[in-house]
Design a protein around this motif. Structure first.
Motif, PDB file in Angstrom:
ATOM      1  N   ASP A   1      53.099  61.048  58.427  1.00  0.00           N
ATOM      2  CA  ASP A   1      54.037  61.523  59.440  1.00  0.00           C
ATOM      3  C   ASP A   1      53.367  61.817  60.771  1.00  0.00           C
ATOM      4  OD1 ASP A   1      52.663  63.597  58.131  1.00  0.00           O
ATOM      5  OD2 ASP A   1      54.176  65.082  58.711  1.00  0.00           O
ATOM      6  N   HIS A   2      52.030  61.695  60.846  1.00  0.00           N
ATOM      7  CA  HIS A   2      51.308  61.953  62.082  1.00  0.00           C
ATOM      8  C   HIS A   2      51.350  60.721  62.983  1.00  0.00           C
ATOM      9  CE1 HIS A   2      48.584  65.515  60.666  1.00  0.00           C
ATOM     10  NE2 HIS A   2      49.859  65.672  60.333  1.00  0.00           N
TER      11      HIS A   2
ATOM     12  N   SER B   1      49.692  52.979  70.789  1.00  0.00           N
ATOM     13  CA  SER B   1      50.375  54.185  70.305  1.00  0.00           C
ATOM     14  C   SER B   1      51.299  53.870  69.140  1.00  0.00           C
ATOM     15  CB  SER B   1      51.195  54.820  71.428  1.00  0.00           C
ATOM     16  OG  SER B   1      50.376  55.176  72.516  1.00  0.00           O
ATOM     17  N   ASP B   2      51.358  54.816  68.208  1.00  0.00           N
ATOM     18  CA  ASP B   2      52.261  54.744  67.067  1.00  0.00           C
ATOM     19  C   ASP B   2      52.793  56.159  66.824  1.00  0.00           C
ATOM     20  OD1 ASP B   2      53.663  54.103  64.797  1.00  0.00           O
ATOM     21  OD2 ASP B   2      51.896  53.888  63.509  1.00  0.00           O
TER      22      ASP B   2
ATOM     23  N   GLU C   1      54.844  65.547  65.910  1.00  0.00           N
ATOM     24  CA  GLU C   1      54.337  66.912  66.094  1.00  0.00           C
ATOM     25  C   GLU C   1      52.811  66.916  66.175  1.00  0.00           C
ATOM     26  OE1 GLU C   1      54.384  71.323  63.913  1.00  0.00           O
ATOM     27  OE2 GLU C   1      55.330  69.604  62.936  1.00  0.00           O
ATOM     28  N   PHE C   2      52.175  66.181  65.273  1.00  0.00           N
ATOM     29  CA  PHE C   2      50.720  66.018  65.283  1.00  0.00           C
ATOM     30  C   PHE C   2      50.401  64.571  65.661  1.00  0.00           C
ATOM     31  CE2 PHE C   2      51.159  69.684  62.502  1.00  0.00           C
ATOM     32  CZ  PHE C   2      50.108  70.499  62.904  1.00  0.00           C
ATOM     33  N   VAL C   3      49.506  64.406  66.621  1.00  0.00           N
ATOM     34  CA  VAL C   3      49.116  63.068  67.076  1.00  0.00           C
ATOM     35  C   VAL C   3      47.592  63.002  67.158  1.00  0.00           C
ATOM     36  CG1 VAL C   3      49.244  61.350  68.911  1.00  0.00           C
ATOM     37  CG2 VAL C   3      51.250  62.763  68.401  1.00  0.00           C
TER      38      VAL C   3
ATOM     39  N   GLY D   1      40.367  63.201  68.381  1.00  0.00           N
ATOM     40  CA  GLY D   1      41.086  64.375  68.850  1.00  0.00           C
ATOM     41  C   GLY D   1      42.420  64.522  68.149  1.00  0.00           C
ATOM     42  N   LEU D   2      42.930  65.744  68.143  1.00  0.00           N
ATOM     43  CA  LEU D   2      44.229  66.018  67.527  1.00  0.00           C
ATOM     44  C   LEU D   2      45.075  66.843  68.485  1.00  0.00           C
ATOM     45  CD1 LEU D   2      46.094  65.871  65.011  1.00  0.00           C
ATOM     46  CD2 LEU D   2      45.073  68.047  64.280  1.00  0.00           C
TER      47      LEU D   2
END
Length: 260
Positions: free
Chosen positions: A63-64, A73-74, A79-81, A105-106
């Motif tokens: 789900d990230h 980008s995907d 919420e978290f990338v 990075g997050l």
């Protein structure tokens, strides 16, 4: 989700990237140019490392979202990338210099909350969560912190290369360089880690993408420093970036960059 619990996963990502990169470092590897108007190199090591990290993230956290230099980008609105630059400093990589790094990075709701710069050749890893920062490697595991420096005249400055600044921004950068004690070029992501470790004081760059900086923000800020745009805003989207170890110095750097 507890961000702290993701720290071990960041190490797994760094291990995965290292497995893809190291067989190709200081080896005969073909180099492609991604830019039609300059030189923006990419190698199989860049692509294979990012693909391996994306696969691991997809398996562990489907789900990230992911933003990466090589594959785009995907689910960037998740919420978290995860923000990935498999080899920051490809010019150094293709010339055999060990001053490149894997940036992981997050973002949580758009804010950088965890980051690592891993250098597989030296075995060094610098990481932070915005509240603390730490090092693992040949020097032993330890917390890292910035050093006090409230004067441009006493500061050590890094930038990748003055030649990378747009023509309009170069005089602003040069104004800062003329004011400092020492300026050094060509260390890419290592510059931010040296500021975070208390060995240098300032990084000034322009034209960065999010994947060039997101991983480094929690390291510098976790060590006690600041990272912003030249205007003082969030650096998470890249652009013109200033990083300082001593927050008192930061405003002086921004003032020098803005001076007419």
């Amino acid at each position: 989700m507890d961000v702290e619990s993701l720290s071990a996963f960041v190490d797994r990502l760094a291990d995965t990237a290292s497995d893809s990169i190291m067989p190709l470092f200081r080896a005969s590897v073909s180099v492609e140019n991604k830019s039609s108007g300059g030189f923006d190199p990419v190698t199989a090591a860049d692509r294979e490392a990012e693909a391996a990290m994306r696969k691991l993230i997809g398996e562990a956290y489907p789900d990230h979202g992911i933003v990466g230099e090589e594959y785009g980008s995907d689910r960037a609105d998740a919420e978290f990338v995860w923000v990935l630059d498999p080899i920051d400093g490809t010019r150094a990589f293709i010339t055999g210099l060990p001053v490149w790094g894997c940036l992981i990075g997050l973002l949580h709701q758009g804010k950088p909350v965890l980051g690592m710069m891993a250098q597989p050749f030296t075995g060094e890893r610098y990481a932070g969560d915005g509240k603390r920062a730490w090092y693992t490697g040949p020097g032993g595991a330890r917390a890292i912190a910035t050093r006090p420096c409230n004067s441009l005249a006493e500061a050590a400055l890094f930038t990748t290369s003055p030649s990378l600044f747009p023509e309009a921004d170069l005089p602003d950068y040069q104004r800062v360089e003329r004011a400092v004690r020492l300026a050094r070029y060509g260390v890419d992501c290592y510059a931010y880690c040296m500021v975070g470790s208390g060995h240098a004081d300032i990084v000034v760059e322009a034209g960065l993408q999010s994947y060039d900086i997101v991983a480094l923000i929690p390291i510098v800020e976790g060590a006690g420093g600041r990272v912003t745009t030249w205007e003082g805003g969030s650096a998470a989207s890249g652009g013109r970036i200033a990083a300082t170890g001593d927050p008192r110095l930061h405003e002086k750097v921004l003032e020098a960059l803005a001076a007419a």
